[in-house]
Design an enzyme around this catalytic site. Structure first.
Site, mmCIF file in Angstrom:
data_model
loop_
_atom_site.group_PDB
_atom_site.id
_atom_site.type_symbol
_atom_site.label_atom_id
_atom_site.label_comp_id
_atom_site.label_asym_id
_atom_site.label_seq_id
_atom_site.Cartn_x
_atom_site.Cartn_y
_atom_site.Cartn_z
ATOM 1 N N GLU A 1 -5.028 -21.572 93.341
ATOM 2 C CA GLU A 1 -5.708 -21.164 94.499
ATOM 3 C C GLU A 1 -6.935 -21.406 94.203
ATOM 4 O O GLU A 1 -8.057 -21.841 94.825
ATOM 5 C CB GLU A 1 -5.561 -19.854 94.656
ATOM 6 C CG GLU A 1 -6.324 -19.284 96.000
ATOM 7 C CD GLU A 1 -6.119 -17.758 96.145
ATOM 8 O OE1 GLU A 1 -5.415 -17.233 95.581
ATOM 9 O OE2 GLU A 1 -6.349 -17.550 97.369
ATOM 10 N N HIS B 1 0.427 -6.122 94.429
ATOM 11 C CA HIS B 1 1.028 -7.331 95.339
ATOM 12 C C HIS B 1 1.908 -6.648 96.200
ATOM 13 O O HIS B 1 3.154 -6.181 95.812
ATOM 14 C CB HIS B 1 1.645 -8.482 94.688
ATOM 15 C CG HIS B 1 1.817 -9.626 95.279
ATOM 16 N ND1 HIS B 1 1.887 -9.611 96.806
ATOM 17 C CD2 HIS B 1 2.357 -10.829 94.989
ATOM 18 C CE1 HIS B 1 2.180 -10.712 97.166
ATOM 19 N NE2 HIS B 1 2.289 -11.613 96.492
#
Lengths: 412, 417
Positions: free
Chosen positions: A312, A335
């Site tokens: 990312e 998450h």
């Protein structure tokens, strides 16, 4: 068929969220301002033995917050109830059933596991007591269409339901799908987001993939070892800006566009060069007719795994040069898998509204392969006009949402 | 109420079409579009007795089963080992569609092609397999490969990796509307201009657990005093659905890109607010509204519709709901109605095989019969098409009416190519 019309501006007029750091947007934002995470010992599955022991759980029974009867709740999964709780908050902020056309409104939800937690219960009962003593209702709660159906049923929404299960990109995809359905005239407004409850399969599965950090996750950190699993739900009310203004709604932000892509690389690992993630962000900018120079903050997918955070970072560098502040809200609430795109979209809109970039917690030292400004440890006042919210999933599915601070006039 | 209430959209945007250039079918009783056509022309359902698990103690014992599908004909063995059955079926259907459309000849770039998958039960069987290992080997020692395949979007991921498709990749899971929801999204991205081509895939597999649960709640067709176990859409003696497994893939492109089976002209959606979470309701107005929206989206009127491929699956409530909506919309000018799910079962191709049947009807200008019908239900007041007949078909309505209330409808039109 009428195409989604990119020139139609879309307003966000409601936010709803339930996660480990709060049971509504105010609690969540207060926790973010206080740099207070919601990660603690896993308590959902007593008696089970996992290699790791941490999770970001939603406290209490979500049925109370969902505002449904006990008998109705028995036919719903925990994921469904979390979804209703968040969607109800969003709808109320947008003006409620009195001011929104529920007959033309749709629900677009993403989830990764749906009612798998209840399905596991059926599995154990079936194994222990046989098929005839296993309650079929537990499996009826399992379909991943559950959150959309449950939200629409609880809130009386009649425009349509659409669900997707695109792993951890699910809720982001749900918001993008809803935006296009409004822009093509298929829906007048949408409740869009996602929901996921913790379950044994995912808690075990990420452990066997060695993707779980034994300590609280440290996205982009030098010591990062993986994710911390969480649960929750996040929904937005989206409608045409002109419709929202006409009915006197408060405009929280605009959703200017979204982009979706696929790495086409590996079933569980991201492309190391971040090309798929970059493609999704570029597509979001193109969809929203903005340039990267108009983006002031990126709410990263930022899971805490070695591969994701590196890829990312490469992706953001490739589209921006690396000067934009970036942070991972997963350091607060873990998450949340299929719900991540919904919860983090809510956080991104709150950041835009308040002019404050949420921090990445526990980031005392960024990793060598994580070279961006990650807003470490404490919130930062930041003038923002545009923000991206990224979610990426298993299978290489990527979604990036583009939000814009609302300036106050239709011609802005 | 017009769905285009704000006015800005109405009359401003050109109505566009999307071409279906290839069809891949992995159906009970038929592998490939040609065999699928033979199945539909035969008038006989491809439903068989279940042998892969014990149906003792259940009322139902049949399903639309994939007994002739050989994954090795479509997938390299080394890759196949990393795929569950759901992924293998999707890969097979996609291979057939890509070959049928000669897709490779267009030379699309990697980012030019998106994938939308629809599935109802998704990886339920894989999740069960994982949990079995979880119990027997421990939470830390279950096979990671099974976990990787336990996500619903694993089939879409394999398709993207195999063919290098880097466009959108989203897996829709809206019960009986799963495939049409995927088709709606994929087509919308082409008319939006996001990319020039996409695959719409539908897939489902039969699992012992879901079959047993559907039987226990009385959803499945079963033997009765009215006759043997049989899916009887719209029939007075219907008593449930027959479930099926299988896959379908449609290649979607801009009109003119290649020879087309037919075109996608419009979509409509709604939700019946009288439905419970897991059953059909009685709100025919919602079903009618979705059909009207789809016809309007196609720039047509109800008089332009030459036939309907119904969602009907033999369920008492579902068929009554849809039947009433059809009568309310079309009145005495109801066009022929085909309930094609009786050939292969509900959920086969995540309820997308009847969309392939509609595409085939437009291509061949041939309307198949509805198996299983013998007596008209007064509450529905029409009989479905009972005669294999060649007739001019310009526009077809394709319905999906889901338990839980969701409705998605498409209009398919004869190709101009």
């Amino acid at each position: 068929m009428r195409p989604p019309d990119r020139s139609i501006r879309l307003a966000v007029t409601g936010l709803g969220v339930v996660c480990a750091i709060g049971r509504n947007q105010h609690e969540v934002w207060s926790s973010i301002l206080a740099s207070r995470d919601g990660i603690s010992s896993l308590s959902h599955f007593p008696g089970e033995s996992f290699p790791t022991t941490l999770a970001a759980e939603v406290a209490g029974d979500p049925y109370e917050q969902a505002g449904v009867t006990r008998s109705a709740a028995k036919r719903m999964s925990r994921t469904d109830l979390l979804a209703i709780a968040a969607a109800r908050e969003a709808l109320a902020q947008a003006g409620g059933a009195e001011s929104l056309p529920l007959d033309g409104m749709i629900v677009s939800s993403g989830t990764s596991t749906g009612g798998l937690l209840e399905g596991e219960g059926y599995f154990f009962t079936h194994r222990r007591s046989g098929v005839l003593r296993s309650p079929a209702s537990a499996v009826l709660q399992q379909p991943t269409s559950g959150p959309s159906d449950a939200v629409a049923s609880a809130l009386g929404i009649g425009g349509g339901v659409v669900s997707n299960a695109t792993a951890c990109a699910s809720a982001g995809a749900a918001i993008g799908v809803a935006a296009d359905l409004i822009r093509s005239g298929q829906a007048v407004a949408a409740l869009a987001g996602g929901s996921d409850a913790l379950c044994r399969l995912t808690y075990s599965g990420f452990n066997v993939l060695q993707a779980v950090d034994p300590e609280r996750c440290t996205p982009f950190g030098a010591s990062r070892q993986g994710i911390t699993l969480g649960e929750g739900a996040g929904y937005l009310v989206i409608e045409r800006l002109d419709d929202a203004l006409a009915r006197g709604a408060t405009i929280l932000a605009e959703i200017s566009g979204y982009g979706a892509s696929c790495d086409a690389h590996h079933p569980t690992a991201p492309a190391e060069d971040g090309r798929g993630a970059a493609a999704a962000m570029r597509a979001a900018l193109e969809d929203g007719r903005l340039t990267i120079s108009e983006v002031d903050y990126i709410n990263a997918h930022g899971t805490g795994t070695l591969l994701n955070d590196s890829a990312e970072t490469r992706a953001i560098e490739s589209i921006s040069g690396g000067s934009i502040p970036v942070s991972s809200s997963k350091s607060f609430f873990g998450h949340t898998l299929g719900a991540a795109g919904g919860i983090e979209a809510v956080v991104t809109v709150l950041a835009l509204m308040n002019g404050i970039a949420p921090p990445t917690l526990r980031l005392d030292q960024a990793a060598d392969d994580c070279t961006l400004d990650y807003v470490p440890n404490t919130p930062r006042a930041l003038a923002m006009s545009g923000a991206l919210s990224n979610t990426f999933g298993f299978g290489g599915s990527n979604v990036s949402l583009l939000f814009r601070r609302y300036g106050g006039t239709i011609g802005d | 109420m017009s769905r285009f209430s704000s006015g800005a959209t109405e009359g401003r945007l050109e109505i566009e079409r999307v071409a279906i250039t290839g069809v891949g079918v992995i159906s009970p009783g038929a592998i490939g579009a040609e065999a699928f056509g033979q199945l539909l022309r035969s008038g006989e359902p491809a439903v068989k007795a279940i042998e892969r698990f014990d149906t003792g103690g259940l009322k139902a014992a049949t399903a639309g089963l994939l007994t002739e599908f050989k994954p090795r004909e479509f997938i390299a063995v080394a890759k196949m080992r990393r795929m569950n059955m759901l992924s293998r079926i999707a890969m097979g259907a996609a291979r057939l569609a890509l070959d049928d459309s000669r897709f490779a000849e267009r030379g699309y770039g990697r980012s030019d092609v998106g994938v939308a998958v629809g599935t109802m039960f998704g990886p339920v069987q894989t999740s069960l397999d994982y949990m079995k290992e979880y119990v027997e080997r421990g939470a830390a020692l279950a096979p990671p490969q099974l976990f990787a395949e336990s996500v619903a979007n694993a089939p879409g991921s394999h398709l993207a990796i195999e063919h290098g498709f880097e466009g959108f990749n989203i897996t829709f899971t809206q019960r009986e509307s799963s495939f049409l929801a995927a088709l709606m999204y994929a087509a919308s991205q082409i008319v939006k201009g996001t990319l020039p081509a996409a695959l719409a895939v539908g897939v489902d597999e039969l699992s012992e657990m879901t079959y047993g649960v559907l039987d226990r709640i009385g959803a499945l067709a079963h033997p009765s005093s009215s006759g043997p176990e049989e899916m009887r859409p719209f029939d007075r003696s219907r008593n449930g659905m027959t479930v099926g497994e299988g896959g379908v893939c449609l290649t979607l492109e801009k009109p003119g890109a290649a020879a087309a089976w037919c075109r996608i002209s419009g979509f409509g959606m709604s939700r019946d607010t009288t439905a419970s979470l897991s059953d059909w309701g009685s709100g025919s107005a919602a079903v009618r509204r979705a059909m009207e929206t789809a016809i309007d989206d196609a720039g047509l009127t109800a008089a332009d519709i030459d036939a309907v491929f119904a969602s009907a699956n033999g369920s008492v409530k579902a068929d009554r709901l849809e039947g009433r909506a059809l009568v309310e919309l079309f009145g005495e000018r109801l066009p022929p109605v085909v309930a094609a799910k009786a050939y292969f079962g509900e959920y086969a191709g995540a309820s997308g095989l009847h969309v392939a049947a509609a595409a085939l009807a437009l291509k061949e200008q041939l309307l198949p019969v509805t198996p299983g019908f013998s007596q008209m239900d007064e509450a529905i007041a029409f009989q479905p098409n009972l005669e294999l007949r060649q007739l001019p078909l310009r526009h077809l309505l394709v319905n999906s009416v889901s338990a839980g209330g969701g409705v998605v409808v498409a209009v398919l039109s004869r190709s101009a190519e």
